[in-house]
Design an enzyme around this catalytic site. Structure first.
Site, PDB file in Angstrom:
ATOM      1  N   ARG A   1     -14.550  12.551  -0.108  1.00 18.09           N
ATOM      2  CA  ARG A   1     -13.353  13.325   0.230  1.00 18.09           C
ATOM      3  C   ARG A   1     -12.813  14.082  -0.981  1.00 18.09           C
ATOM      4  NH1 ARG A   1      -9.583   8.932   2.390  1.00 18.09           N
ATOM      5  NH2 ARG A   1     -11.140   7.501   1.548  1.00 18.09           N
TER       6      ARG A   1
ATOM      7  N   ASP B   1       0.869  -1.164   0.000  1.00 17.55           N
ATOM      8  CA  ASP B   1       0.000   0.000   0.000  1.00 17.55           C
ATOM      9  C   ASP B   1       0.920   1.231   0.000  1.00 17.55           C
ATOM     10  OD1 ASP B   1      -2.378   1.610   0.466  1.00 17.55           O
ATOM     11  OD2 ASP B   1      -1.657   1.799   2.517  1.00 17.55           O
TER      12      ASP B   1
ATOM     13  N   GLU C   1      -0.927  10.503   4.574  1.00 20.30           N
ATOM     14  CA  GLU C   1      -2.096  10.233   3.746  1.00 20.30           C
ATOM     15  C   GLU C   1      -2.178  11.402   2.774  1.00 20.30           C
ATOM     16  OE1 GLU C   1      -4.336   7.718   3.654  1.00 20.30           O
ATOM     17  OE2 GLU C   1      -3.457   6.565   5.318  1.00 20.30           O
TER      18      GLU C   1
ATOM     19  N   LYS D   1      -7.819  -3.732  -5.419  1.00 22.59           N
ATOM     20  CA  LYS D   1      -6.456  -4.059  -4.961  1.00 22.59           C
ATOM     21  C   LYS D   1      -6.203  -5.563  -5.069  1.00 22.59           C
ATOM     22  CE  LYS D   1      -5.250  -0.325  -1.773  1.00 22.59           C
ATOM     23  NZ  LYS D   1      -4.612  -0.046  -0.474  1.00 22.59           N
TER      24      LYS D   1
ATOM     25  N   SER E   1      -2.614   1.308  -4.594  1.00 19.78           N
ATOM     26  CA  SER E   1      -3.050   2.295  -3.623  1.00 19.78           C
ATOM     27  C   SER E   1      -4.448   2.817  -3.903  1.00 19.78           C
ATOM     28  CB  SER E   1      -2.057   3.474  -3.642  1.00 19.78           C
ATOM     29  OG  SER E   1      -2.515   4.543  -2.856  1.00 19.78           O
ATOM     30  N   GLY E   2      -5.161   3.090  -2.818  1.00 13.87           N
ATOM     31  CA  GLY E   2      -6.414   3.817  -2.916  1.00 13.87           C
ATOM     32  C   GLY E   2      -6.179   5.309  -3.019  1.00 13.87           C
TER      33      GLY E   2
ATOM     34  N   ASP F   1      -0.148   5.079   1.045  1.00 13.26           N
ATOM     35  CA  ASP F   1      -0.350   6.032   2.133  1.00 13.26           C
ATOM     36  C   ASP F   1      -0.247   5.364   3.497  1.00 13.26           C
ATOM     37  OD1 ASP F   1      -1.330   8.667   0.710  1.00 13.26           O
ATOM     38  OD2 ASP F   1      -2.359   6.999  -0.282  1.00 13.26           O
TER      39      ASP F   1
END
Length: 279
Positions: free
Chosen positions: A123, A77, A86, A212, A167-168, A79
């Protein structure tokens, strides 16, 4: 079964002997000044040993003897795993919404918000109209690699393992990290930008937990390996699905739900602590 102990401070011989006795081990082998392997431990003492280690801020991992040569892929991952921040929280800081966005990020990573896609879209929408040059400012001024990241990557790459960053977060950062660190694969969300401003939208499919896991399997298929030959490192709830089929899952500075599910948890030592799990 062996117990691997890791510390950020020098491990004394007295500490190692105390740990050996507490774990019911046959012998303690020092790996370096900060780590040791205790052989043939008593698994019925595991809960007490874990508490003993936590009191002393020692990372502990119960593993059989394994070799890095058993693995072909390291999946990370981004962040709060490969990097210390983040990114979306830091971007939001430029429009005065860091606290609001960080609260949503924390809830999503801890599993309190189960719908990652909805959380991310919410967000990102808050960033609408922000000048896109803030991405470069976050990259240059705020983004830092996690402790031990470069050493870990250098050694696994030298051993012939491939690397995947999934990654998200956002491609603006994953693509730059892939170039900087010579990673083989990178996969993330793409922020919408129009006329030099963030649109408040994500372009294309959201990289959530399912995506993912899917990317892990796609890369494994490309390499001709099974997921059991992957080491997967993450910190948030959206990493759990890709960690589950891995040959070794590592929770790094992770949320409780991830620590409970992972094979190994590193809370104090750096990412190079992954290297001491083998040998």
């Amino acid at each position: 079964m062996n117990l691997i102990l890791q510390s950020t401070q020098l491990l004394s011989s007295a500490q190692l002997e105390q740990a050996r006795i507490a774990a019911g081990g046959a012998a303690a082998l020092r790996l370096d000044d900060y780590a040791a392997r205790i052989l043939n431990v008593d698994l019925t003492l595991r809960a007490q040993v874990t508490a003993w280690c936590a009191q002393r801020q020692l990372d502990c991992a119960y593993l059989p003897s394994r070799s890095l040569a058993e693995f072909s892929l390291v999946v990370m991952d981004m962040d709060s795993t490969l990097i210390t921040i983040e990114c979306i929280d830091e971007i939001a800081d430029f429009c005065g919404l860091k606290a609001e966005v960080r609260a949503l990020t924390e809830a999503s990573m801890s599993g309190e918000i189960s719908n990652f896609e909805e959380s991310l879209r919410c967000r990102v929408a808050l960033l609408k109209g922000l000048d896109a040059n803030v991405l470069e400012q976050v990259w240059r001024k705020r983004l830092k690699l996690s402790l031990g990241a470069q050493r870990m990557l250098a050694e696994v790459q030298a051993a012939g393992l491939h690397t995947l960053l999934v990654s998200g977060g956002f491609t603006f950062f994953t693509e730059r990290l892939a170039t900087r660190l010579r990673l083989d694969y990178a996969h993330a969300n793409r922020l919408g930008i129009r006329h030099g401003k963030l649109t408040g939208e994500v372009v294309g499919e959201i990289v959530d937990a399912q995506a993912k896991k899917r990317r892990l399997y796609e890369v494994c298929a490309e390499l001709g390996i099974t997921a059991s030959r992957a080491i997967v490192i993450g910190d948030g709830a959206n990493d759990l699905l890709m960690m589950a089929p891995a040959g070794l899952s590592v929770a790094f500075r992770a949320k409780p739900v991830v620590r409970q599910a992972a094979d190994v948890s590193l809370e104090y030592t750096g990412l190079d602590g992954v290297l001491r799990l083998f040998g």
